[in-house]
Scaffold this active site. Structure first.
Site, short mmCIF file in Angstrom:
data_model
loop_
_atom_site.label_atom_id
_atom_site.label_comp_id
_atom_site.label_asym_id
_atom_site.label_seq_id
_atom_site.Cartn_x
_atom_site.Cartn_y
_atom_site.Cartn_z
N SER A 1 60.25 2.74 100.27
CA SER A 1 60.04 1.32 100.50
C SER A 1 58.62 1.06 101.00
O SER A 1 57.99 1.95 101.59
CB SER A 1 61.06 0.87 101.55
OG SER A 1 61.27 -0.50 101.48
N GLY B 1 61.40 -1.09 96.51
CA GLY B 1 60.36 -0.46 97.31
C GLY B 1 58.99 -1.09 97.18
O GLY B 1 58.01 -0.52 97.67
N PRO C 1 64.29 -5.00 93.84
CA PRO C 1 63.37 -5.42 94.90
C PRO C 1 64.11 -6.15 96.02
O PRO C 1 64.97 -7.00 95.75
CB PRO C 1 62.42 -6.38 94.17
CG PRO C 1 63.24 -6.91 93.03
CD PRO C 1 64.21 -5.84 92.65
N ARG D 1 61.14 -2.86 113.50
CA ARG D 1 60.24 -2.13 112.59
C ARG D 1 58.98 -1.57 113.27
O ARG D 1 58.61 -0.43 113.00
CB ARG D 1 59.88 -3.01 111.38
CG ARG D 1 61.12 -3.45 110.58
CD ARG D 1 60.77 -4.07 109.24
NE ARG D 1 60.22 -3.10 108.33
CZ ARG D 1 58.94 -2.97 108.07
NH1 ARG D 1 58.07 -3.80 108.61
NH2 ARG D 1 58.51 -2.04 107.25
N TYR E 1 58.95 2.34 112.77
CA TYR E 1 58.04 2.87 111.75
C TYR E 1 56.57 2.68 112.11
O TYR E 1 55.71 2.84 111.24
CB TYR E 1 58.23 2.15 110.41
CG TYR E 1 59.63 1.91 109.95
CD1 TYR E 1 60.52 2.97 109.74
CD2 TYR E 1 60.07 0.62 109.68
CE1 TYR E 1 61.81 2.73 109.29
CE2 TYR E 1 61.36 0.39 109.22
CZ TYR E 1 62.22 1.44 109.04
OH TYR E 1 63.49 1.21 108.59
N CYS F 1 63.61 -3.70 127.95
CA CYS F 1 63.25 -2.72 128.96
C CYS F 1 62.86 -1.41 128.27
O CYS F 1 63.60 -0.43 128.30
CB CYS F 1 64.43 -2.51 129.90
SG CYS F 1 63.93 -1.65 131.35
C1 LIG Z 1 68.63 2.07 96.75
C2 LIG Z 1 67.70 1.04 97.24
N1 LIG Z 1 67.37 0.03 96.42
C3 LIG Z 1 66.55 -0.96 96.83
C4 LIG Z 1 66.00 -0.96 98.09
C5 LIG Z 1 65.11 -2.09 98.46
O1 LIG Z 1 63.87 -1.71 98.87
P1 LIG Z 1 62.76 -2.79 99.15
O2 LIG Z 1 63.33 -3.81 100.06
O3 LIG Z 1 61.67 -2.02 99.78
O4 LIG Z 1 62.38 -3.37 97.84
C6 LIG Z 1 66.29 0.08 98.98
C7 LIG Z 1 65.66 0.17 100.31
O5 LIG Z 1 64.70 0.88 100.49
C8 LIG Z 1 67.19 1.11 98.54
O6 LIG Z 1 67.52 2.10 99.35
N1 LIG Z 2 64.50 -0.72 106.57
C1 LIG Z 2 63.28 -0.29 105.97
C2 LIG Z 2 63.32 -0.16 104.51
C3 LIG Z 2 64.23 0.89 103.97
C4 LIG Z 2 65.61 0.39 103.84
C5 LIG Z 2 66.28 0.62 102.56
N2 LIG Z 2 66.47 2.00 102.11
C6 LIG Z 2 62.12 -1.15 106.44
O1 LIG Z 2 62.23 -1.91 107.32
O2 LIG Z 2 61.05 -1.06 105.94
#
Ligand SMILES: Cc1ncc(COP(=O)(O)O)c(C=O)c1O
Ligand SMILES: N[C@@H](CCCC[NH3+])C(=O)O
Length: 468
Positions: free
Chosen positions: A239, A277, A320, A363, A367, A394
């Site tokens: 992603s 992603g 997406p 996030r 990350y 906290c």
């Molecule tokens: C299988 C799958 N499809 C689609 C997505 C959507 O990703 P993004 O929101 O980055 O487009 C994700 C999350 O990473 C996923 O795990």
């Molecule tokens: N949750 C993640 C994305 C990956 C989730 C889907 N596999 C983010 O905030 O960027």
């Protein structure tokens, strides 16, 4: 180490690798192009408007903090993806943010929907989303989830493990249905993104490895099953990805697998899903490709690889999430405390505490994700000060925006707006420190509509069996 001095603040690690937005103070009043939702503007008097409403009005109606989703922008992005990828099946990834309203917008703009849990599937079905247009993901789908999917006619199930094949065959046989399935494969691609959101390298929990041979075995097993209708392969590399290199490698490896499968069985698999992603802009450092550019790039890659393997072009799909739900969302917080922390040598760092934090946006803590922000309720001629926007939790890592230039005259009660906040913030929110989760509202044509109501303390207290 270079020290950056801006209006008395210091960014102690602004080395040569510092992000572009730290190189010089930016005009903290400006809503930089490409970062904000389509209808975000500074109105008369300088207050920021979204969806035709001043932020003060949105907060008067919906409280603080609040996530405001620009409906026109959300719908516009959904439609743009559908049009750019016409001929493909586009599934909106509901994990990025899903509710009844969002499911309806997605459906009305002609997209399919990807869900990955019992909760997401239930929301989609309750919203009236056509089950045939739903794809179901998950690396540990429960009996209950699979039964619901099969009994309602979910359009496709993306299988993630051998255990799931067994479970699905049993439930399919019991219910007398033969669900369409795709096999999720691990392509071994090292996507250029944070380790926690890369999903196609070998050592992680998703999918069947191509390199290890498990993917081919799973395909052959599903093909031979009287209870499963094998339709194709699925690959998701991670992603917040900006270049198409990873997709190119993934396409090559999945298509090679398709050709091996054809050699082994004589069967041509009809479908290939390249997952989601696609990266978005959180700061001025990020420059995402347009859906039209991506569509051209990915189509070229697929055509080239199909030619190389002597395969007919499969029916293509993608998923997406963030690229549709992220940019339309603006998080609005109220400033409660301002503190200049002495760093020594006459330097200080300004900490601006707001009424949300890692409970509504994990996030940055999870990350090290970077965000931007502005003071939204007014403009000012005060000089920019390098600041850090933090939450009320906290926890020292409770940071919302690590480094941002905000006006030096920032004051208690000011509104901080964070762009690109629609994806994976409210959807990943928690109740840490017994904090109720914020409301999400739609804003459009000067009207606020509730998408998710604000949680109340009573909602949380009601869960507690030890309280009266
Ligand atoms: C299988 C799958 N499809 C689609 C997505 C959507 O990703 P993004 O929101 O980055 O487009 C994700 C999350 O990473 C996923 O795990
Ligand atoms: N949750 C993640 C994305 C990956 C989730 C889907 N596999 C983010 O905030 O960027």
């Amino acid at each position: 180490m270079t020290h950056m001095h801006v209006a008395g603040s210091i960014h102690a690690d602004a080395s040569s690798a510092a992000p572009v937005w730290l190189e010089k103070p930016v005009d903290a009043n400006v809503l930089v192009d490409g970062l904000w939702s389509g209808t975000a503007v500074r109105g008369q008097g300088g207050e920021m408007h979204v969806g035709g409403l001043p932020v003060s009005e949105i907060m008067a109606q919906a409280g603080s903090p609040v996530y405001a989703i620009d409906e026109i922008d959300f719908r516009g992005r959904a439609l743009t993806w559908a049009q750019a990828f016409s001929g493909w099946k586009v599934y909106y990834a509901g994990k990025s943010f899903l509710s009844g309203t969002i499911a309806r917008w997605v459906s009305e703009e002609g997209l399919n929907l990807d869900v990955c849990s019992l909760g997401e599937l239930t929301v989609a079905l309750r919203a009236g989303f056509d089950p045939a247009r739903i794809g179901l993901h998950g690396n540990n789908k429960s009996e209950e989830l699979l039964r619901l999917a099969l009994s309602t006619g979910v359009g496709r199930i993306i299988i993630d493990s051998s255990d799931e094949i067994t479970r699905l065959e049993r439930i399919g046989a019991e219910l007398g249905v033969r669900p369409p399935v795709l096999i999720r494969v691990t392509t071994g691609v090292e996507a250029h993104t944070h380790e926690y959101i890369a999903t196609a390298h070998e050592d992680q929990k998703f999918g069947f490895s191509i390199a290890g041979g498990q993917a081919l075995v799973a395909l052959v097993r599903c093909q031979g099953s009287p209870h499963l209708d094998l339709v194709g392969l699925h690959s998701h590399i991670g992603s917040q990805i900006f270049d198409t290199n990873g997709f190119e490698v993934a396409a090559r490896r999945t298509l090679r697998l398709m050709s091996q499968f054809k050699e082994a069985t004589g069967v041509t698999l009809p479908e290939l899903d390249l997952g989601g992603g696609f990266g978005i802009a959180y700061t001025i450092d990020d420059s995402p490709a347009t859906p039209a550019d991506l569509a051209r790039g990915l189509s070229d890659i697929i055509e080239h690889e199909c030619r190389a393997f002597g395969l007919d072009k499969p029916l293509l799909s993608l998923e997406p999430g963030r690229a549709i739900s992220g940019p339309p969302g603006t998080a609005l917080y109220t400033v409660g405390t301002i503190k200049d922390v002495e760093l020594g040598g006459g330097q200080s760092r300004r900490y601006i505490s707001v009424d949300g934090g890692m409970s509504d946006n994990i996030r940055p803590a999870l990350y090290a994700a970077e965000y931007s922000a502005v003071v939204a309720n007014r403009v000012t001629t005060a000089p920019p000060t390098l600041s850090r926007v933090v939450g009320l939790h906290c926890e020292g890592g409770d940071i919302l925006v690590r480094d941002v230039f905000l006006p030096s005259d920032i004051a208690i009660g000011d509104v901080i707006a964070v762009p690109a906040a629609g994806a994976y913030s409210r959807s990943m929110a928690s109740n840490y420190n017994h904090t109720p989760r914020p409301a999400v509202v739609g804003v459009r044509d000067g009207k606020v509509s509730v998408i998710l109501r604000r949680e109340t303390l009573d909602d949380l207290l009601a869960l507690d069996a030890g309280l009266d």
